[in-house]
Design a protein around this motif. Sequence first.
Motif, PDB file in Angstrom:
ATOM      1  N   PHE A   1       0.899  -1.322  -0.182  1.00  0.00           N
ATOM      2  CA  PHE A   1      -0.052  -0.096   0.013  1.00  0.00           C
ATOM      3  C   PHE A   1       0.868   1.382  -0.059  1.00  0.00           C
ATOM      4  CE2 PHE A   1      -2.372  -3.216   1.968  1.00  0.00           C
ATOM      5  CZ  PHE A   1      -3.714  -3.396   1.286  1.00  0.00           C
ATOM      6  N   GLY A   2       1.072   1.867  -1.166  1.00  0.00           N
ATOM      7  CA  GLY A   2       1.922   3.029  -1.314  1.00  0.00           C
ATOM      8  C   GLY A   2       0.854   4.252  -0.907  1.00  0.00           C
ATOM      9  N   ILE A   3       1.410   4.972   0.210  1.00  0.00           N
ATOM     10  CA  ILE A   3       0.736   6.210   0.666  1.00  0.00           C
ATOM     11  C   ILE A   3       1.376   7.298   0.724  1.00  0.00           C
ATOM     12  CG2 ILE A   3      -0.801   4.664   1.964  1.00  0.00           C
ATOM     13  CD1 ILE A   3       2.139   6.429   3.830  1.00  0.00           C
ATOM     14  N   ARG A   4       1.002   8.397   0.892  1.00  0.00           N
ATOM     15  CA  ARG A   4       1.451   9.935   1.339  1.00  0.00           C
ATOM     16  C   ARG A   4       1.207  10.125   2.666  1.00  0.00           C
ATOM     17  NH1 ARG A   4      -0.228  15.835  -0.441  1.00  0.00           N
ATOM     18  NH2 ARG A   4       1.918  16.890   0.061  1.00  0.00           N
ATOM     19  N   HIS A   5       2.249  10.343   3.461  1.00  0.00           N
ATOM     20  CA  HIS A   5       2.550  10.591   4.774  1.00  0.00           C
ATOM     21  C   HIS A   5       1.419  11.608   4.967  1.00  0.00           C
ATOM     22  CE1 HIS A   5       5.743   7.612   4.949  1.00  0.00           C
ATOM     23  NE2 HIS A   5       6.406   8.578   4.168  1.00  0.00           N
ATOM     24  N   HIS A   6       0.679  11.496   6.053  1.00  0.00           N
ATOM     25  CA  HIS A   6      -0.447  12.474   6.250  1.00  0.00           C
ATOM     26  C   HIS A   6      -1.352  13.222   5.044  1.00  0.00           C
ATOM     27  CE1 HIS A   6       2.624  12.727   9.318  1.00  0.00           C
ATOM     28  NE2 HIS A   6       3.493  13.611   8.692  1.00  0.00           N
ATOM     29  N   GLY A   7      -1.816  11.657   4.707  1.00  0.00           N
ATOM     30  CA  GLY A   7      -2.561  11.941   3.540  1.00  0.00           C
ATOM     31  C   GLY A   7      -4.167  11.469   3.966  1.00  0.00           C
ATOM     32  N   PRO A   8      -5.158  12.302   3.984  1.00  0.00           N
ATOM     33  CA  PRO A   8      -6.497  11.734   4.482  1.00  0.00           C
ATOM     34  C   PRO A   8      -7.019  10.723   3.568  1.00  0.00           C
ATOM     35  CG  PRO A   8      -6.675  14.246   4.014  1.00  0.00           C
ATOM     36  CD  PRO A   8      -5.287  13.898   3.823  1.00  0.00           C
ATOM     37  N   GLY A   9      -6.859  11.086   2.100  1.00  0.00           N
ATOM     38  CA  GLY A   9      -7.767  10.125   1.334  1.00  0.00           C
ATOM     39  C   GLY A   9      -7.089   8.858   1.249  1.00  0.00           C
TER      40      GLY A   9
ATOM     41  N   VAL B   1      -5.472  12.155  -5.161  1.00  0.00           N
ATOM     42  CA  VAL B   1      -5.656  10.999  -4.161  1.00  0.00           C
ATOM     43  C   VAL B   1      -6.631  11.682  -2.836  1.00  0.00           C
ATOM     44  CG1 VAL B   1      -4.453   9.671  -2.620  1.00  0.00           C
ATOM     45  CG2 VAL B   1      -3.509  10.258  -4.876  1.00  0.00           C
ATOM     46  N   GLU B   2      -6.083  12.799  -2.289  1.00  0.00           N
ATOM     47  CA  GLU B   2      -6.573  12.839  -0.874  1.00  0.00           C
ATOM     48  C   GLU B   2      -8.111  13.233  -0.714  1.00  0.00           C
ATOM     49  OE1 GLU B   2      -4.771  11.806   0.856  1.00  0.00           O
ATOM     50  OE2 GLU B   2      -2.752  11.856   0.087  1.00  0.00           O
ATOM     51  N   GLN B   3      -8.756  13.633  -1.799  1.00  0.00           N
ATOM     52  CA  GLN B   3     -10.094  13.900  -1.881  1.00  0.00           C
ATOM     53  C   GLN B   3     -11.045  12.813  -2.058  1.00  0.00           C
ATOM     54  OE1 GLN B   3     -11.648  17.820  -2.862  1.00  0.00           O
ATOM     55  NE2 GLN B   3      -9.507  18.573  -3.053  1.00  0.00           N
TER      56      GLN B   3
ATOM     57  N   THR C   1      -1.337  20.550  -5.153  1.00  0.00           N
ATOM     58  CA  THR C   1      -2.636  20.595  -5.615  1.00  0.00           C
ATOM     59  C   THR C   1      -3.056  19.377  -6.438  1.00  0.00           C
ATOM     60  OG1 THR C   1      -2.624  23.046  -5.671  1.00  0.00           O
ATOM     61  CG2 THR C   1      -4.440  22.042  -6.938  1.00  0.00           C
ATOM     62  N   TRP C   2      -2.350  18.842  -7.265  1.00  0.00           N
ATOM     63  CA  TRP C   2      -2.333  17.675  -8.185  1.00  0.00           C
ATOM     64  C   TRP C   2      -2.588  16.356  -7.090  1.00  0.00           C
ATOM     65  CZ3 TRP C   2       1.669  13.474  -8.733  1.00  0.00           C
ATOM     66  CH2 TRP C   2       1.400  12.671  -9.519  1.00  0.00           C
ATOM     67  N   TRP C   3      -1.950  16.159  -6.189  1.00  0.00           N
ATOM     68  CA  TRP C   3      -1.969  15.103  -5.199  1.00  0.00           C
ATOM     69  C   TRP C   3      -3.315  15.086  -4.626  1.00  0.00           C
ATOM     70  CZ3 TRP C   3       1.088  10.630  -5.483  1.00  0.00           C
ATOM     71  CH2 TRP C   3       0.625   9.615  -4.295  1.00  0.00           C
TER      72      TRP C   3
END
Length: 768
Positions: free
Chosen positions: A6-14, A175-177, A169-171
Amino acid sequence: MAVHLFGIRHHGPGCARSLAQALDQLQPDLVLIEGPPEADELLPLAGRDDMRPPVALLVYAPAMPQHAVYYPFAEFSPEWQAIRFGQARGVPTRFIDLPLAHTLAQGMTLPAEAADDTDAAPVARSDDEAAGADDADQASDQVAREPEREREDVLAGLARAAGFADTETWWDHLVEQRHDSLELFAAIEEMMTMARDQLARTLSPREARREAHMRQMIRLALKQGHQNIAVVCGAWHVPALRTMPTAKHDKDLLSDLPKAKVAATWTPWSYGRLSFSSGYGAGVQAPGWYHHLWNTPHKASLYWLTDAVRLLRKHGLDASSAHVIEALRLSDTLASMRERSRPGLEELLEALQSVLFGDNDAPLRLIERELLVNDRLGGVPADTPTLPLPQDVRQLQKRYRLAPRADHTELDLDLRQPAHLEKSVFLHRLALLGIAWGRTRATSGKTGSFHELWVLEWKPEFELALIEANVWGPTVEVACNAHLCHQARQLQQLPALTALVEQMLLADARPAVPVLMARMQALAAGTQDAGVLLAALAPLANVLRYGNVRGTDTTSVALVLGGLVQRACLALPVAARGINEDAAHVLLAQMIQADRAIALLQRERHKADWLAALAQCVRVQVHALIAGRAVRILLDQEHWSVVQTAQALSLACSNPINPLATAEWLEGFLQGSGLLLVMNNALWHILNSWVAGLPEAAFTELLPLLRRTFATFEAAERRQLAQRVSSGGVLLAASGTESEIDARRAALVLPILARLLGPTTTTREEPA
């Protein structure tokens, strides 16, 4: 056996929301998370109800606590959701990043190896800007950031290809929304695989070792027989964990690494600190916005705009519910025009700018500062393992009801109340240890040394500062005393040491008094500079004043101060001779401070020595500025009569060769108060005669200096002097110059002068 990446972004709500759904569906029997393995034993605390994110794992070297790394977590961090999932369901959970025992050990060996090894250790600093870092640390940090910059360049290209101006903005939109996309992680893996192939560069040694260790931990989990493994890591690492090289390749990369003893603990964190890169090098620009995306995903725009309007109202700006509705509609329209599913932060800010602010950017800066961050401080369980000093601070905070908060809070203390005095001592002791939790602020309407007004703001880096200060002792009191003694032995300047003595008394560090006093006597004995001795008097006088309020025994301080007064009085007449104007002004300021300090002491012996030294300054040829102030002090202390003062003024004004010296004498004599000229006719007429007798060229040259002197008078004093001039005390021209006055032109000027300098109706004084 299956391994799910699971590739994530640290601190990403989506990412966090999608990960939570994926874990519920997958039901793994082991969860592996990118993070420090040294903190595995602390993971059960994350499942406690009294653990309130944002929090951070702090991993540090006990031998050198300044070498440390933070791993922060918010509620909307995917790693936090993975930890909570494992603790709630009893699923084994581990951290698999490269142990910080190796990373910190490399940092502790710099700078000798900095030039040879680009694997720089991330060093946590208490200062946001890392002031004072040595060149080796800066150079290695720069090398460590190069792969991250290259990575950002690749992602920025993908963002531009998708029609976005920046990666953030792109990410956020990609992803996050997103709310319920279980296919998200497959898309992220494909995207990162393409990005790494495009970069096609050899990894830095540190990145290569991190990924090698994560692969080794996955191999270990498979060897232990786990059948359904979930691996949560940064999206950039997924391709490297999907396609594994041989185990020997990774083992060779991890061989011969230095190792240091490290410790770990949980510490409160704040949303504001989430924007800083630390640990795994992640930061988010708007944690306050992400908080809304996590807690109210379908109505994040509405809630965030409502908070913005409340903030504007709080600061006295016009904002209404109609503005919220209009801004929400405009943000939806902007999102539709840009072919985006829902408004993001960019659209919301643009809508607010258009609806409420127009060309004014100030309210937008306010929103960005307080709402995009929406700062809040987390909390950790009381039984979280830590060192004795941080534990003592927590207990004292609870005892004094001083809860640490990330926002500014005011604390009004009356030192006559024992409970308030204890709080003041506690805050001053922390300040001496380098934990500036509170700062004192000047008060209006309240006087006296018993009153203190504090502004408190707790910062997460204070936790590391407390760990560093633990070397001085297990409690705040013991550590403060030990640190004071250490500082005293290191100081070489007497004024700095006297300032430290003042802080010592405020912190009620009584055991340190003998050490500081002995050091002060040693420095004073070797000091011949009168300015240094004079500057040392004021802080010690304040020490004695606070001692009366705080009930501290200051007998030893009084003895040392007595010796300083004697030395300063002997050195002043010698130091004031043969100096230039700049040195005279510095000595004048020190002289004024010393006079106030001696007056505050109210000791006849000190006063007599001081007045004798001032009288000596008048008799010998000291600088005119110092001589003038000496006469002024002698008159104010009633040691000289008005007649003696008039004689000294007359003598100073009878120097036709060097009128500049007279002007300097007057500056020292009159600076700060013109009441003498208002109340004493003799002094007024001497000054009047001197000014009237000045040649035109000399008057023009001296006018700026005289004007600077008169500018130090109070407004009421200037008005009284102007009234004195307008009512008959006019400066008379020297004899022989009457014929140069044009009476007709003067008559035109006099009415305006009367309005500027005096009342409209004046009465002349009768001659004495």
